[in-house]
Design a protein around this motif. Sequence first.
Motif, PDB file in Angstrom:
ATOM      1  N   ALA A  91     -30.381  -4.518 -34.169  1.00 45.59           N
ATOM      2  CA  ALA A  91     -31.729  -3.958 -34.004  1.00 45.59           C
ATOM      3  C   ALA A  91     -31.921  -2.762 -34.938  1.00 45.59           C
ATOM      4  O   ALA A  91     -32.978  -2.611 -35.567  1.00 45.59           O
ATOM      5  CB  ALA A  91     -31.953  -3.543 -32.547  1.00 45.59           C
ATOM      6  N   GLY A  92     -30.902  -1.913 -35.047  1.00 45.87           N
ATOM      7  CA  GLY A  92     -30.981  -0.771 -35.942  1.00 45.87           C
ATOM      8  C   GLY A  92     -31.071  -1.197 -37.400  1.00 45.87           C
ATOM      9  O   GLY A  92     -31.827  -0.616 -38.184  1.00 45.87           O
ATOM     10  N   LEU A  93     -30.293  -2.218 -37.764  1.00 45.47           N
ATOM     11  CA  LEU A  93     -30.314  -2.711 -39.133  1.00 45.47           C
ATOM     12  C   LEU A  93     -31.677  -3.322 -39.468  1.00 45.47           C
ATOM     13  O   LEU A  93     -32.226  -3.088 -40.557  1.00 45.47           O
ATOM     14  CB  LEU A  93     -29.210  -3.761 -39.320  1.00 45.47           C
ATOM     15  CG  LEU A  93     -28.995  -4.302 -40.732  1.00 45.47           C
ATOM     16  CD1 LEU A  93     -28.532  -3.194 -41.676  1.00 45.47           C
ATOM     17  CD2 LEU A  93     -27.983  -5.446 -40.724  1.00 45.47           C
ATOM     18  N   LYS A  94     -32.240  -4.055 -38.521  1.00 42.85           N
ATOM     19  CA  LYS A  94     -33.549  -4.682 -38.748  1.00 42.85           C
ATOM     20  C   LYS A  94     -34.632  -3.630 -38.923  1.00 42.85           C
ATOM     21  O   LYS A  94     -35.551  -3.789 -39.744  1.00 42.85           O
ATOM     22  CB  LYS A  94     -33.883  -5.608 -37.573  1.00 42.85           C
ATOM     23  CG  LYS A  94     -35.154  -6.411 -37.779  1.00 42.85           C
ATOM     24  CD  LYS A  94     -35.359  -7.408 -36.649  1.00 42.85           C
ATOM     25  CE  LYS A  94     -36.612  -8.243 -36.882  1.00 42.85           C
ATOM     26  NZ  LYS A  94     -36.811  -9.240 -35.798  1.00 42.85           N
ATOM     27  N   SER A  95     -34.520  -2.545 -38.176  1.00 46.73           N
ATOM     28  CA  SER A  95     -35.508  -1.469 -38.283  1.00 46.73           C
ATOM     29  C   SER A  95     -35.387  -0.731 -39.604  1.00 46.73           C
ATOM     30  O   SER A  95     -36.393  -0.394 -40.237  1.00 46.73           O
ATOM     31  CB  SER A  95     -35.320  -0.494 -37.113  1.00 46.73           C
ATOM     32  OG  SER A  95     -36.152   0.639 -37.269  1.00 46.73           O
ATOM     33  N   LYS A  96     -34.161  -0.497 -40.046  1.00 48.52           N
ATOM     34  CA  LYS A  96     -33.911   0.317 -41.236  1.00 48.52           C
ATOM     35  C   LYS A  96     -33.952  -0.500 -42.520  1.00 48.52           C
ATOM     36  O   LYS A  96     -34.443  -0.021 -43.555  1.00 48.52           O
ATOM     37  CB  LYS A  96     -32.540   0.992 -41.090  1.00 48.52           C
ATOM     38  CG  LYS A  96     -32.169   1.914 -42.215  1.00 48.52           C
ATOM     39  CD  LYS A  96     -30.950   2.745 -41.860  1.00 48.52           C
ATOM     40  CE  LYS A  96     -29.758   1.907 -41.502  1.00 48.52           C
ATOM     41  NZ  LYS A  96     -28.551   2.723 -41.243  1.00 48.52           N
ATOM     42  N   ALA A  97     -33.422  -1.720 -42.488  1.00 47.05           N
ATOM     43  CA  ALA A  97     -33.325  -2.537 -43.700  1.00 47.05           C
ATOM     44  C   ALA A  97     -33.518  -4.011 -43.338  1.00 47.05           C
ATOM     45  O   ALA A  97     -32.559  -4.791 -43.343  1.00 47.05           O
ATOM     46  CB  ALA A  97     -31.973  -2.320 -44.377  1.00 47.05           C
ATOM     47  N   PRO A  98     -34.726  -4.411 -42.999  1.00 50.37           N
ATOM     48  CA  PRO A  98     -34.970  -5.796 -42.530  1.00 50.37           C
ATOM     49  C   PRO A  98     -34.548  -6.860 -43.533  1.00 50.37           C
ATOM     50  O   PRO A  98     -34.230  -7.983 -43.146  1.00 50.37           O
ATOM     51  CB  PRO A  98     -36.479  -5.821 -42.279  1.00 50.37           C
ATOM     52  CG  PRO A  98     -37.045  -4.663 -43.042  1.00 50.37           C
ATOM     53  CD  PRO A  98     -35.972  -3.621 -43.051  1.00 50.37           C
TER      54      PRO A  98
ATOM     55  N   ALA B 147     -20.060   0.664 -45.628  1.00 51.96           N
ATOM     56  CA  ALA B 147     -20.141   2.115 -45.839  1.00 51.96           C
ATOM     57  C   ALA B 147     -21.135   2.740 -44.874  1.00 51.96           C
ATOM     58  O   ALA B 147     -20.896   3.831 -44.330  1.00 51.96           O
ATOM     59  CB  ALA B 147     -20.534   2.401 -47.279  1.00 51.96           C
ATOM     60  N   ASP B 148     -22.247   2.054 -44.641  1.00 54.05           N
ATOM     61  CA  ASP B 148     -23.255   2.566 -43.711  1.00 54.05           C
ATOM     62  C   ASP B 148     -22.698   2.645 -42.291  1.00 54.05           C
ATOM     63  O   ASP B 148     -22.954   3.613 -41.565  1.00 54.05           O
ATOM     64  CB  ASP B 148     -24.493   1.667 -43.752  1.00 54.05           C
ATOM     65  CG  ASP B 148     -25.632   2.215 -42.921  1.00 54.05           C
ATOM     66  OD1 ASP B 148     -26.092   3.338 -43.212  1.00 54.05           O
ATOM     67  OD2 ASP B 148     -26.063   1.529 -41.967  1.00 54.05           O
ATOM     68  N   ILE B 149     -21.929   1.645 -41.878  1.00 56.52           N
ATOM     69  CA  ILE B 149     -21.307   1.666 -40.548  1.00 56.52           C
ATOM     70  C   ILE B 149     -20.343   2.850 -40.435  1.00 56.52           C
ATOM     71  O   ILE B 149     -20.251   3.495 -39.382  1.00 56.52           O
ATOM     72  CB  ILE B 149     -20.562   0.341 -40.278  1.00 56.52           C
ATOM     73  CG1 ILE B 149     -21.559  -0.824 -40.222  1.00 56.52           C
ATOM     74  CG2 ILE B 149     -19.750   0.410 -38.987  1.00 56.52           C
ATOM     75  CD1 ILE B 149     -20.916  -2.199 -40.322  1.00 56.52           C
TER      76      ILE B 149
END
Length: 456
Positions: free
Chosen positions: A11-18, A73-75
Amino acid sequence: MANPSLADYLAGLKSKAPQQIMEINSEVPRDYVITALALELERQKQYPVIKASIAGYELPLVTNVFSDLRRIADILACPEAEISRRWAEIEKTPIKPVKVATGPVQETVYRNEELDVNRLPIMQHFATDAGRYITAGIVVAKDPDTGVRNLSYHRMQLKGPRKFGISLHSRQHLYSYFERAERKGRDLEIAVIVGAHPAVLLAASAKPGIEVDEYDIAGSILGEPLELVPGLTVDVEYPASAEIVLEGRILAGVREAEGPFGEFSGYSTSRSTENVFEVTAMCCRRNPLYLSIVPGSAADHLYLARVAREAAILQRLKEKIPYIHAISYPKSGVNFHCYLSLSQAPEGVARHALTLLFGLDHYVKLAVIVDDDIDVNDEEAVWWAVATRVRGDRDIIIIPRLFTIPLDPSSEGGTVAKVGIDATMTAAFKKEMVICKEREQDLSLAKEIIDKNLKS
């Protein structure tokens, strides 16, 4: 507040970088297609997380999470170039887990006649595989003597509603646990996590000492203690926020044929310890996600294994050889190749580094060491150094019959010859040769011209 789950991460990834998620809402066949999709995306230099509906199953499938180093890296909350430094920091600041009575992973429990792992969309990935395999299963076990937990990955071939073949071919901590338990005539109790926040999966790829609990590393990545629930049928704890967990035992004194399976080497292999895992319970969330890792020599597979290995080996090399500058495991070498760079060092240090590397990482069979003017992440630059700085009679060392992982297709009897290439410059070479390089002001103007003409 409960630890974040795999669904929270997506959900966070979809919000930040769909654009980093490919959601496939139309039903996809269970076998072969998802693996083919991930590998074709990789050939096209695209690396999205894949979330798909699988024909005949209620559980969505998620895969390809680790195919992009930028996402890893983001994780880890760091720039891509800082992954190794950040990992060393993570291992130095462990956060111990905490036990809780229950959690979302135990919202639905299947036991006895209700227990059938065929509820999961376990795939056959390649036509050459022996059958359907769990590829993202994190095996959690306790040291029979000390009780310290270990997390590790092992391929698991579906053999029945409550049965898997499992191979302990890494010959590392879990293999030692099982050997010691089996000598006492005991099964080894385990829990298999199938889906969790990526922090847990990265921690499971770590290669610390046998006294280290990888849950401590997961906590450090998350920045908070990992919440663990006790097993319902085994004395093993697992994350309360996991998606699916299979409880059970690796059976003492039982061996059955397992494989072949498409391994990280890019080859299908039957090499296996041929162990058997008997499932005693399946626990999951009400609406779980089924996680898979793309097998074979896929980026998803190789990068997950690479991150912790690269950081750990760099740290251990630097402890003994302060001149070590950088390290890289190139994808093309499927974790059997390693490139090192060295700051200006005394004669003989390059060879010392190569032989130490072979001792630290039994996977590596070919290593190249270069000067620090070469970017070890640029394969073309590394092999340019080999082409222009190496004299074969002087700079190539071969050490026969060293221990290796049996999954190296070229190994015989668990051993292989290891090759080290010293592509560092001698003092005389440095004095005589000057590298051709454009001036900064000319390069800057060239970039301006390119940008202007490509945009027009």
